[in-house]
Design a protein around this motif. Sequence first.
Motif, PDB file in Angstrom:
ATOM      1  N   LEU A 424      21.634 -20.737  13.093  1.00  0.00           N
ATOM      2  CA  LEU A 424      22.243 -22.014  12.750  1.00  0.00           C
ATOM      3  C   LEU A 424      22.529 -22.773  14.044  1.00  0.00           C
ATOM      4  CD1 LEU A 424      23.204 -23.760  10.368  1.00  0.00           C
ATOM      5  CD2 LEU A 424      25.514 -22.884  10.795  1.00  0.00           C
ATOM      6  N   VAL A 425      21.779 -23.842  14.263  1.00  0.00           N
ATOM      7  CA  VAL A 425      21.975 -24.716  15.423  1.00  0.00           C
ATOM      8  C   VAL A 425      22.885 -25.862  14.986  1.00  0.00           C
ATOM      9  CG1 VAL A 425      20.856 -26.284  17.044  1.00  0.00           C
ATOM     10  CG2 VAL A 425      19.759 -24.097  16.455  1.00  0.00           C
ATOM     11  N   LYS A 426      23.933 -26.104  15.788  1.00  0.00           N
ATOM     12  CA  LYS A 426      24.911 -27.126  15.411  1.00  0.00           C
ATOM     13  C   LYS A 426      24.764 -28.362  16.299  1.00  0.00           C
ATOM     14  CE  LYS A 426      28.220 -23.732  13.650  1.00  0.00           C
ATOM     15  NZ  LYS A 426      29.610 -23.227  13.685  1.00  0.00           N
ATOM     16  N   MET A 427      24.873 -29.524  15.633  1.00  0.00           N
ATOM     17  CA  MET A 427      24.814 -30.807  16.328  1.00  0.00           C
ATOM     18  C   MET A 427      26.057 -31.621  15.973  1.00  0.00           C
ATOM     19  SD  MET A 427      20.770 -31.768  15.669  1.00  0.00           S
ATOM     20  CE  MET A 427      20.639 -32.950  17.030  1.00  0.00           C
ATOM     21  N   THR A 428      26.513 -32.451  16.886  1.00  0.00           N
ATOM     22  CA  THR A 428      27.677 -33.304  16.649  1.00  0.00           C
ATOM     23  C   THR A 428      27.277 -34.767  16.835  1.00  0.00           C
ATOM     24  OG1 THR A 428      28.346 -33.115  18.959  1.00  0.00           O
ATOM     25  CG2 THR A 428      29.285 -31.520  17.406  1.00  0.00           C
ATOM     26  N   GLY A 429      28.184 -35.661  16.400  1.00  0.00           N
ATOM     27  CA  GLY A 429      27.931 -37.093  16.561  1.00  0.00           C
ATOM     28  C   GLY A 429      26.697 -37.553  15.833  1.00  0.00           C
ATOM     29  N   GLY A 430      26.454 -36.983  14.659  1.00  0.00           N
ATOM     30  CA  GLY A 430      25.216 -37.261  13.953  1.00  0.00           C
ATOM     31  C   GLY A 430      25.208 -38.547  13.170  1.00  0.00           C
ATOM     32  N   GLU A 431      24.024 -39.101  13.048  1.00  0.00           N
ATOM     33  CA  GLU A 431      23.805 -40.292  12.230  1.00  0.00           C
ATOM     34  C   GLU A 431      22.497 -40.117  11.473  1.00  0.00           C
ATOM     35  OE1 GLU A 431      25.401 -44.237  14.205  1.00  0.00           O
ATOM     36  OE2 GLU A 431      24.149 -43.152  15.656  1.00  0.00           O
ATOM     37  N   ILE A 432      22.510 -40.460  10.197  1.00  0.00           N
ATOM     38  CA  ILE A 432      21.280 -40.435   9.406  1.00  0.00           C
ATOM     39  C   ILE A 432      20.515 -41.727   9.671  1.00  0.00           C
ATOM     40  CG2 ILE A 432      20.327 -40.377   7.066  1.00  0.00           C
ATOM     41  CD1 ILE A 432      22.763 -38.769   6.195  1.00  0.00           C
ATOM     42  N   GLN A 433      19.259 -41.581  10.010  1.00  0.00           N
ATOM     43  CA  GLN A 433      18.421 -42.733  10.333  1.00  0.00           C
ATOM     44  C   GLN A 433      17.676 -43.215   9.096  1.00  0.00           C
ATOM     45  OE1 GLN A 433      18.419 -43.889  13.833  1.00  0.00           O
ATOM     46  NE2 GLN A 433      20.231 -42.627  13.408  1.00  0.00           N
TER      47      GLN A 433
END
Length: 452
Positions: A424-433
């Motif tokens: 499980l790779v985690k990302m922050t500050g995400g936005e759906i394009q």
Amino acid sequence: MKKAIFASMLAAAAIAAAPYSAAAQAAAQPAAGGQAAAGGQAAAGGQVQLSPPEFDAYNKVTTAADPAGKAAAAEAFLQQFPQSSVKSAVLQQLAVAYYSQQNWAKAADAADRLLQADPNSIQGLFIATSAAKTQGDQSSDAAARQSAYDKAAGYATRGLAATKPAAMDQGQWDTVTKQLAPIFYSAIGIDALGKKDYPAAISAYTSELKAVPEDQTKQPGPILQDTYYLGTAYYQSTPPDYLSCTFYATRAVTYAPDQFKAQFQPVATYCYKKYHGGDDGYDAVKTAAAASVSMPDTLKTSIKPAPTPADQATQVLASDKQDDPTLAKTNLADRMFVIQNGTADQAEQEFTPIKGKEARLSGVVVSIDGTDLKLAVTDDAKAANPKTADVEVTLKEAPKTTPAVDATVDVVGTFDSYTQQPLLVKMTGGEIQAKAPARTAPARRATPTRRR
């Protein structure tokens, strides 16, 4: 003086139409031993004395020309003389008559009555096993099928442990038990397979194949079918034995009628690719499977297993470093494969160049709850059933329009952390394009084949 042989193995009835007919015919040969005689005094030479009416009724059983007539005569005899000294012999012939007609319910009942009178009867145990197993084969209800197999296996276990009757010749006993052993092992095997007791199934089916001449293992019928079942038992074991699965499934394919080859081949092919990593070299398995009923040790050394995921991770990391020593340009599929399957140090080497970096990626929505978005990004995660999330994105804010589960979305986010197992790779500050820009993937050298 009128005499009638009553001690016999399955009473010399014609049962060639039933499963394992060769074994059944061998078991049907008369045995030397007791006789029934008409008269009012005890007979000499081990004979059993019957009254004239009882003898006449018994003689109708032994001389009946067809199974239906024999069954009717036997039922009439047992009703008229329920405590007869030849009760077991008549029950034996009754069970054989119903077996010959493939009337499995009545054959099972007659065999059970015979075993109540003679618990060690190899005839009764054979017919009870065959009838119960056939009823299981024919049942469309899973619970009823397994219950029938349980009964068959119980009778079969008793059959393998049965002891020789005092009146039977040792040579005949040896012949009959040798012929019936494969039937008993087959019943134990299918019962174990249904219970997912794969070691027991493997043991039973292996014993079955050892108990018959090799030529019989090449003939269409129950033994060849059980060879295939042996392959599936190896496949379903924990851990799976893919090479043994390949061998026995391939042997079943080799000698199966054409209409069954297409059903057996997919298991053989699947197991071979799982073991070897590709289909090259499979001809060697086909040659070995055609030549031997047991997997030769040489096959274990000539067919090399595919690299393990850990081995592949090492190879992928080395190739990535050769392309770019900094690993900054490694594609995401390689990177995530190494993170999941490599050592802790190898995973760290692949993740460090992207940690804190913003990236855009595409994935299938596994779940979304407010700002918590889970995606299946790699091919393995997408192919899983159900799909598994291997990337978790913490969005800046909940989307105004929530994407549906199984929808494909593009997101931009910053790589933050990871876990290896489960990946499980985690990302922050995400936005759906809204839509990913069209782009062409750069050509890249092939990476080692990965096990799915």
